[in-house]
Scaffold this motif. Structure first.
Motif, mmCIF file in Angstrom:
data_model
loop_
_atom_site.group_PDB
_atom_site.id
_atom_site.type_symbol
_atom_site.label_atom_id
_atom_site.label_comp_id
_atom_site.label_asym_id
_atom_site.label_seq_id
_atom_site.Cartn_x
_atom_site.Cartn_y
_atom_site.Cartn_z
ATOM 1 N N GLY A 1 29.325 44.188 37.282
ATOM 2 C CA GLY A 1 29.863 45.627 37.680
ATOM 3 C C GLY A 1 31.235 45.995 37.437
ATOM 4 N N VAL A 2 32.189 44.783 37.037
ATOM 5 C CA VAL A 2 33.426 45.379 36.503
ATOM 6 C C VAL A 2 33.754 44.413 35.197
ATOM 7 C CG1 VAL A 2 34.278 45.780 38.997
ATOM 8 C CG2 VAL A 2 34.633 43.366 37.953
ATOM 9 N N VAL A 3 34.492 44.721 34.492
ATOM 10 C CA VAL A 3 35.059 44.372 33.218
ATOM 11 C C VAL A 3 36.382 43.669 33.317
ATOM 12 C CG1 VAL A 3 35.319 46.191 31.796
ATOM 13 C CG2 VAL A 3 34.663 44.281 30.702
ATOM 14 N N ASN A 4 36.899 42.606 32.790
ATOM 15 C CA ASN A 4 38.128 42.086 32.801
ATOM 16 C C ASN A 4 38.552 42.370 31.430
ATOM 17 O OD1 ASN A 4 37.406 39.776 31.157
ATOM 18 N ND2 ASN A 4 37.389 38.473 32.869
ATOM 19 N N GLU A 5 40.003 42.205 31.079
ATOM 20 C CA GLU A 5 40.554 42.640 29.821
ATOM 21 C C GLU A 5 39.770 41.746 28.904
ATOM 22 O OE1 GLU A 5 44.822 43.364 27.658
ATOM 23 O OE2 GLU A 5 44.771 42.942 29.778
ATOM 24 N N GLU A 6 39.806 40.449 28.848
ATOM 25 C CA GLU A 6 39.211 39.380 27.823
ATOM 26 C C GLU A 6 37.714 39.985 27.445
ATOM 27 O OE1 GLU A 6 41.050 37.294 26.027
ATOM 28 O OE2 GLU A 6 42.708 38.306 27.240
ATOM 29 N N THR A 7 36.998 40.024 28.395
ATOM 30 C CA THR A 7 35.369 40.582 28.179
ATOM 31 C C THR A 7 35.540 42.107 27.541
ATOM 32 O OG1 THR A 7 34.710 39.385 30.100
ATOM 33 C CG2 THR A 7 33.279 41.042 29.119
ATOM 34 N N PHE A 8 36.535 42.921 27.987
ATOM 35 C CA PHE A 8 36.535 44.288 27.131
ATOM 36 C C PHE A 8 36.945 44.110 25.807
ATOM 37 C CE2 PHE A 8 38.981 48.346 26.175
ATOM 38 C CZ PHE A 8 38.008 49.131 26.855
ATOM 39 N N LYS A 9 38.103 43.207 25.577
ATOM 40 C CA LYS A 9 38.226 42.996 24.164
ATOM 41 C C LYS A 9 37.077 42.384 23.163
ATOM 42 C CE LYS A 9 43.158 42.028 25.173
ATOM 43 N NZ LYS A 9 44.287 41.048 25.043
ATOM 44 N N GLU A 10 36.613 41.623 23.817
ATOM 45 C CA GLU A 10 35.346 40.985 23.290
ATOM 46 C C GLU A 10 34.319 42.144 22.851
ATOM 47 O OE1 GLU A 10 33.599 37.541 25.436
ATOM 48 O OE2 GLU A 10 35.537 36.818 25.512
ATOM 49 N N ILE A 11 33.962 42.976 23.592
ATOM 50 C CA ILE A 11 32.954 43.854 23.251
ATOM 51 C C ILE A 11 33.518 44.788 22.515
ATOM 52 C CG2 ILE A 11 31.927 46.027 24.653
ATOM 53 C CD1 ILE A 11 31.748 44.376 27.429
ATOM 54 N N TYR A 12 34.776 45.338 22.719
ATOM 55 C CA TYR A 12 35.469 46.296 21.725
ATOM 56 C C TYR A 12 35.498 45.569 20.452
ATOM 57 C CZ TYR A 12 38.129 50.396 20.816
ATOM 58 O OH TYR A 12 38.573 51.646 20.413
ATOM 59 N N SER A 13 35.791 44.579 20.109
ATOM 60 C CA SER A 13 35.835 43.938 18.848
ATOM 61 C C SER A 13 34.745 44.158 17.816
ATOM 62 C CB SER A 13 36.358 42.341 18.871
ATOM 63 O OG SER A 13 35.477 41.645 19.316
ATOM 64 N N GLN A 14 33.768 44.123 18.702
ATOM 65 C CA GLN A 14 32.240 44.331 17.826
ATOM 66 C C GLN A 14 32.139 45.539 17.264
ATOM 67 O OE1 GLN A 14 29.113 43.674 20.902
ATOM 68 N NE2 GLN A 14 30.010 41.830 21.865
ATOM 69 N N PHE A 15 33.071 46.549 17.613
ATOM 70 C CA PHE A 15 33.022 48.025 16.853
ATOM 71 C C PHE A 15 33.826 47.647 15.657
ATOM 72 C CE2 PHE A 15 31.519 48.752 21.233
ATOM 73 C CZ PHE A 15 30.414 49.404 20.975
ATOM 74 N N PHE A 16 34.987 46.830 15.530
ATOM 75 C CA PHE A 16 35.621 46.915 14.595
ATOM 76 C C PHE A 16 35.749 45.573 13.813
ATOM 77 C CE2 PHE A 16 36.896 50.345 17.231
ATOM 78 C CZ PHE A 16 36.992 51.530 16.390
ATOM 79 N N PRO A 17 34.553 45.093 13.420
ATOM 80 C CA PRO A 17 34.759 43.666 12.485
ATOM 81 C C PRO A 17 35.640 43.220 11.743
ATOM 82 C CG PRO A 17 32.762 44.720 12.273
ATOM 83 C CD PRO A 17 33.388 45.460 13.206
#
Length: 199
Positions: free
Chosen positions: A50-66
């Motif tokens: 139910g919450v996202v930490n910074e590392e997970t956020f970075k991993e998810i976000y990186s998928q949009f800018f490979p």
């Protein structure tokens, strides 16, 4: 059979609790209840806690800018979404930010953008802060842009923006200077639209 019964009970408890929270979020955001339900499912799928930490956020976000390195920009973006600065972005934090970015007024979007650029949250944007964000955006877009960007493109971009925004030439941009400059300059407004697409 008992396992199914327990799972059904847990699901019912969640279903009973969720609509209250969604109704509150619906009132606080510019999303419909149905949109919130869809966004919630996606958020819970990526972030079961139910919450996202910074590392997970970075991993998810990186998928949009490979094609580039989105790590630094994702760090700045995470901090803008983490409004209570507790090191985690809740679904509520995420929805409030997304609501502004996607459906907010120009004023709301510009306030949000100012907050993103004001890295140290002192109420001013310095040239260095703007350069840090701009470099992060260029890094995220990758080296495979067309036309090919010069190495000093972020710095040139910042110099141009800063000259337009720092009206009293005191070396910092206030929120009033930022908003006024953005609203008066078509190129900056176009850049703000590009910024939205990066989100």
């Amino acid at each position: 059979m008992l396992r199914d019964s327990v799972e059904d009970e847990l699901e019912m408890a969640t279903v009973r609790h969720r609509p209250e929270a969604l109704e509150l979020l619906e009132a606080q955001s510019k999303f419909t209840k149905k949109e919130l339900q869809i966004l919630y499912r996606g958020f819970k799928n990526e972030c079961p806690s139910g919450v996202v930490n910074e590392e997970t956020f970075k991993e998810i976000y990186s998928q949009f800018f490979p094609q580039g390195d989105s790590t630094t920009y994702a760090h700045f973006l995470f901090n803008a979404f983490d409004t209570d600065h507790n090191g985690a972005v809740s679904f509520e934090d995420f929805i409030k930010g997304l609501s502004i970015l996607l459906r907010g007024t120009v004023q709301e979007k510009l306030n949000w953008a100012f907050n993103l650029y004001d890295i140290n949250k002192d109420g001013y944007i310095t040239k260095e802060e703007m350069l840090d964000i701009m470099k992060a955006i260029y890094d995220m877009m990758g080296k495979c842009t067309y036309p090919v960007l010069k190495e000093d493109a972020p710095r040139q971009h910042v110099e141009t923006f800063f000259q337009k925004m720092d009206k009293n030439k005191d070396g910092v941009v206030t929120i009033d200077e930022f908003i006024e400059s953005c609203q008066k300059d078509e190129n900056i407004m176009r850049s703000m639209q590009l910024f939205e697409n990066v989100i």
